[in-house]
Design a protein around this motif. Structure first.
Motif, PDB file in Angstrom:
ATOM      1  N   TYR A  43       1.000  -0.912   0.358  1.00  0.00           N
ATOM      2  CA  TYR A  43       0.294  -0.320  -0.125  1.00  0.00           C
ATOM      3  C   TYR A  43       0.755   0.924  -0.041  1.00  0.00           C
ATOM      4  O   TYR A  43       1.518   1.175   0.894  1.00  0.00           O
ATOM      5  CB  TYR A  43      -0.953   0.056   1.015  1.00  0.00           C
ATOM      6  CG  TYR A  43      -1.900   1.449   1.180  1.00  0.00           C
ATOM      7  CD1 TYR A  43      -3.050   1.449   0.271  1.00  0.00           C
ATOM      8  CD2 TYR A  43      -1.746   2.110   2.315  1.00  0.00           C
ATOM      9  CE1 TYR A  43      -3.382   2.628   0.517  1.00  0.00           C
ATOM     10  CE2 TYR A  43      -2.922   2.851   3.041  1.00  0.00           C
ATOM     11  CZ  TYR A  43      -3.288   2.893   1.315  1.00  0.00           C
ATOM     12  OH  TYR A  43      -4.426   4.238   1.895  1.00  0.00           O
ATOM     13  N   LYS A  62     -13.277   8.758   7.483  1.00  0.00           N
ATOM     14  CA  LYS A  62     -12.010   9.005   7.595  1.00  0.00           C
ATOM     15  C   LYS A  62     -11.774   8.465   9.473  1.00  0.00           C
ATOM     16  O   LYS A  62     -11.081   9.078  10.568  1.00  0.00           O
ATOM     17  CB  LYS A  62     -10.841  10.286   6.911  1.00  0.00           C
ATOM     18  CG  LYS A  62     -11.299  10.298   5.506  1.00  0.00           C
ATOM     19  CD  LYS A  62      -9.950   9.508   4.795  1.00  0.00           C
ATOM     20  CE  LYS A  62      -8.956   8.927   5.531  1.00  0.00           C
ATOM     21  NZ  LYS A  62      -8.193   8.290   4.749  1.00  0.00           N
ATOM     22  N   LYS A 110     -13.308   0.828   4.907  1.00  0.00           N
ATOM     23  CA  LYS A 110     -13.871  -0.251   4.267  1.00  0.00           C
ATOM     24  C   LYS A 110     -14.963  -1.080   4.282  1.00  0.00           C
ATOM     25  O   LYS A 110     -15.650  -1.826   4.292  1.00  0.00           O
ATOM     26  CB  LYS A 110     -12.372  -1.519   3.781  1.00  0.00           C
ATOM     27  CG  LYS A 110     -11.267  -0.693   4.095  1.00  0.00           C
ATOM     28  CD  LYS A 110     -10.966  -0.320   1.943  1.00  0.00           C
ATOM     29  CE  LYS A 110     -10.035   0.668   2.139  1.00  0.00           C
ATOM     30  NZ  LYS A 110      -9.804   0.782   0.671  1.00  0.00           N
ATOM     31  N   VAL A 132      -6.874  -3.852   7.958  1.00  0.00           N
ATOM     32  CA  VAL A 132      -8.500  -3.017   7.392  1.00  0.00           C
ATOM     33  C   VAL A 132      -9.213  -3.767   6.182  1.00  0.00           C
ATOM     34  O   VAL A 132     -10.087  -3.890   6.332  1.00  0.00           O
ATOM     35  CB  VAL A 132      -8.183  -1.489   6.234  1.00  0.00           C
ATOM     36  CG1 VAL A 132      -7.182  -0.732   6.927  1.00  0.00           C
ATOM     37  CG2 VAL A 132      -7.768  -1.890   5.142  1.00  0.00           C
TER      38      VAL A 132
HETATM   39  C1  LIG Z   1      -3.787  -1.997   2.612  1.00  0.00           C
HETATM   40  C2  LIG Z   1      -4.875  -0.302   3.326  1.00  0.00           C
HETATM   41  N1  LIG Z   1      -4.409   0.288   4.402  1.00  0.00           N
HETATM   42  C3  LIG Z   1      -4.876   1.016   4.432  1.00  0.00           C
HETATM   43  C4  LIG Z   1      -6.111   2.403   3.604  1.00  0.00           C
HETATM   44  C5  LIG Z   1      -6.337   3.143   4.337  1.00  0.00           C
HETATM   45  O1  LIG Z   1      -7.574   3.316   4.759  1.00  0.00           O
HETATM   46  P1  LIG Z   1      -8.050   4.776   5.537  1.00  0.00           P
HETATM   47  O2  LIG Z   1      -8.845   5.090   4.668  1.00  0.00           O
HETATM   48  O3  LIG Z   1      -9.518   4.336   6.156  1.00  0.00           O
HETATM   49  O4  LIG Z   1      -7.268   5.566   5.988  1.00  0.00           O
HETATM   50  C6  LIG Z   1      -5.986   0.976   2.531  1.00  0.00           C
HETATM   51  C7  LIG Z   1      -7.279   1.494   1.547  1.00  0.00           C
HETATM   52  O5  LIG Z   1      -6.892   1.752   0.294  1.00  0.00           O
HETATM   53  C8  LIG Z   1      -5.723   0.642   2.464  1.00  0.00           C
HETATM   54  O6  LIG Z   1      -5.781  -0.789   1.034  1.00  0.00           O
END
Ligand SMILES: Cc1ncc(COP(=O)(O)O)c(C=O)c1O
Length: 382
Positions: A112, A230, A222, A191
């Motif tokens: 990511y 957020k 998600k 997540v």
């Molecule tokens: C692996 C991973 N971690 C974190 C996030 C970000 O999450 P948030 O939208 O809660 O900041 C994502 C979003 O695509 C993700 O794919």
């Protein structure tokens, strides 16, 4: 890296009228009653002013109750939960809190895109261990070999974006053993914890020796299809959560007061809600995988997340970046070249990621376009 390509591909989607299976956000909102709870909180004046630094008690209690209900974990809502501005801030605050300049952080690539940026912001060095197709299983010998005297932490992500691999309990146990043997911390980005179609999600913190060395991260984005709110959270030992909170205080201080009330309600939704999300996405995974295979892609069927990784060499292309730049004009579909998630770019050069967190008719339209383009004169091949 990732962020730039997402912007480029989304712009291409707009100018070409393409179906966008690039960026990973749903095209429908989460439960209406949860949206109503957010609106009601705003109108009732709940959370409109700065909420408490660690998050509102209702949400911290809901996070603790979720960890107990889903995994049998005991989490103290007062000392062991921190609400963050999405998982993104949780990742940043955890890495900045726990890494010192000169430290090394090991992460499985492809990763990511915020991981690399946050490790760099902490002044540390990232050390990738590559997940390789067709099954993207973690190479635990490579992980052991990557550990040096400067290694401070392992950054885990299971279910894993972009490959969709779900680490098995056995793999997690071996990673936990290594962390204990080398006295490493683990930052575990979970997540996609409710998006597992084959296998089971095991929080690494539940394994022997891990409770004092693991920062677990998750998010409403998600889980409840509210990516714009957020709201994320961190759980861990009181010491680790305090360290993360100290950094978070100077990143955003607090976030999304009224949304915190709504997410507290969402986390208390019955098991049926989570089962329905999983069942819906499993069907979409199967649909997209079958369609992409039919269109000639090599498909690496994901066990979790809402992404599927493919390889375009089967279509006669060597370069996923070029393929994705041409695909909107050729077929009217947008996807993401997975190479942007790799340091070792050779490993990911021909991989392309599609998201299936979209309505069924949108996926059908995308597959129809790919099939038509494949049958056309230019085809999908080179
Ligand atoms: C692996 C991973 N971690 C974190 C996030 C970000 O999450 P948030 O939208 O809660 O900041 C994502 C979003 O695509 C993700 O794919």
């Amino acid at each position: 890296m990732g962020t730039t390509i997402f912007a480029e591909m989304s712009a291409l989607a707009t100018t070409t009228g393409s179906v966008n299976l690039g960026q990973g956000f749903p095209d429908t909102d989460g439960p209406r009653e949860i949206a109503a709870a957010a609106a009601a909180a705003v109108m009732a004046g709940r959370g409109n002013q700065y909420p408490p630094g660690p998050g509102i008690p209702e949400l911290r209690q809901a996070v603790a109750a979720h960890q107990k209900r889903c995994y049998g974990l005991d989490v103290d809502p007062d000392a062991q939960v921190l609400v963050t501005a999405g998982a993104t801030e949780a990742i940043a605050a955890a890495l900045i809190a726990l890494l010192e300049p000169g430290d090394e952080a090991i992460a499985f690539e492809p990763y990511y895109d915020s991981y690399a940026a946050c490790i760099a912001m902490a002044g540390a060095t990232r050390v990738p261990v590559t997940l390789r197709p067709p099954d993207f299983r973690p190479d635990l010998d490579a992980l052991r070999a990557a550990i040096t005297g400067r290694t401070r932490l392992i950054l885990l992500n299971s279910p894993h974006n972009p490959t969709g691999v779900v680490f098995t309990p056995g793999e997690l146990a071996r990673i936990a053993e290594l962390a204990c043997a080398h006295d490493l911390l683990v930052v575990s980005d979970e997540v996609y914890e409710h998006m597992v179609y084959d296998g089971v999600h095991v929080p690494i913190v539940s394994l022997p020796g891990m409770s004092g060395r693991t920062v677990t991260i998750s998010s409403a984005a998600k889980m409840f299809s509210f990516t714009g709110w957020k709201i994320g959270w961190v759980t861990g030992s009181p010491e680790l959560v305090t360290a993360v909170r100290t950094v978070k205080q100077f990143l955003t201080y607090v976030t999304g007061g009224p949304f915190q009330y709504a997410v507290a309600e969402a986390l208390a939704l019955p098991d049926d809600y989570f089962a329905a999300v999983t069942a819906d996405l499993r069907a979409k995974r199967d649909f997209l995988c079958a369609g992409l295979a039919g269109a000639g892609f090599e498909v690496y069927r994901p066990a979790g997340t809402y992404f599927v990784t493919t390889d375009v060499r089967a279509l006669g292309h060597a370069d996923g970046m070029e393929f994705c730049r041409e695909l909107p004009r050729r077929a009217g579909v947008v996807a993401i070249p997975s190479v942007v998630f790799y340091d070792n770019t050779d490993a990911g050069r021909s991989q392309v990621r599609f998201a299936f967190c979209k309505q069924q008719h949108v996926l059908a339209e995308a597959l129809g376009r790919l099939a038509r383009a494949g049958r056309g004169e230019a085809g999908l091949g080179d």
